[in-house]
Structure formats: C-alpha cells, structure tokens
Scaffold this active site. Structure first.
Site, PDB file in Angstrom:
ATOM      1  N   ARG A   1     -26.919  -3.036 -38.291  1.00 43.57           N
ATOM      2  CA  ARG A   1     -26.786  -2.174 -37.112  1.00 43.57           C
ATOM      3  C   ARG A   1     -25.415  -2.397 -36.482  1.00 43.57           C
ATOM      4  NH1 ARG A   1     -29.149   1.900 -36.667  1.00 43.57           N
ATOM      5  NH2 ARG A   1     -31.082   0.914 -37.218  1.00 43.57           N
TER       6      ARG A   1
ATOM      7  N   HIS B   1     -35.578   5.661 -29.048  1.00 43.65           N
ATOM      8  CA  HIS B   1     -34.657   4.523 -28.994  1.00 43.65           C
ATOM      9  C   HIS B   1     -33.413   4.836 -28.161  1.00 43.65           C
ATOM     10  CE1 HIS B   1     -32.436   6.488 -32.325  1.00 43.65           C
ATOM     11  NE2 HIS B   1     -31.415   5.768 -31.893  1.00 43.65           N
TER      12      HIS B   1
END
Length: 142
Positions: A14, A83
C-alpha cells in the site's frame, strides 16, 4: 489484499502504491498548472493538496484491502462504509495531531486545505459521506 497470493513476486505494498499515486497526481497537476489556453491558475498550495490526497487516499483500508470493504458491507449494509471515508477522517486526525500540525504549519495549510484534500480523497460529491458539507472548487475555478 489477496493479489499478493496470486502474484507473489510482484510488489503490492500500500505504501509503494500511495507514493506512486502521489507522484503521478503531482506530475499531472503540475503539468496542468502550466497550461496557458485556457489558464487554470492552479496554485502551489493546490498542487500540494493533490499530492497529499494521492499519498493519503488509501489510509482507511482494512486488512486484505477491498475484500475487507466488501466484508463490512456484507455484515453491516446500513453503514454505507467506504475506505475513502475512513481515509479522509484519518487524514484530518493525523493533520490535527500536535507533532504533525507543526510540520503542516510550515506549509501554511489551513482547515480549508484539509477539507479540500478530504474532498479529493472522496473523488466526487456523490462519493462523500451523507452528512458531508461539500464545498468543491471556488466558482472562479469551475
């Protein structure tokens, strides 16, 4: 997410993704800032906000990335959780932390800038939380 189990030799962090998004979004908006016909009048502050949004757009991901998001929707459909909402909230929380606020103070970022970054993270008014007060761009920039 589970992609790393399918392609174990590829890089799927990420962190690397967020750095890349920040870099490429920054390059794009910097290029647009030099556009002369019509001039867009993009400021250095706006360029910084775009880079910050790119860097922080995925802070709200849970474990296993989008799979976690699907799980939350399945278990709690009434929440309308995404998210991006968590990313925007975490960004605002981090920026308001005393240690981080001192760094942001050097760039003279305001609450309006934080709000702008959060809206960039949402992507569109229709993607913002229901109770979000959308400000968007000033009329002169639309």
């Amino acid at each position: 997410g589970p992609t790393e189990y399918v392609y174990p030799a590829a890089g799927h962090t990420r962190f690397a993704h967020s750095l890349g998004v920040s870099f490429l979004a920054g390059k794009l908006v910097e290029k647009l800032s030099h556009q002369v016909s019509p001039p867009l009048h993009i400021t250095e502050r706006e360029i910084l906000c775009v880079k910050l949004a790119g860097l922080c757009h995925d802070l709200g991901h849970g474990p296993l990335s989008h799979t976690f998001e699907k799980f939350v929707r399945m278990r709690r459909p009434h929440l309308k959780w995404r998210h991006e909402h968590a990313s925007a909230a975490l960004f605002a929380k981090v920026v308001r932390d005393q240690k981080v606020a001192a760094v942001f103070g050097r760039y003279e970022l305001t609450e309006d800038d934080v709000h702008f970054v959060q809206e960039l993270i949402f992507g569109d008014k229709s993607d913002a939380p229901q109770n979000w007060q959308w400000r968007g761009l000033p009329a002169a920039k639309q």
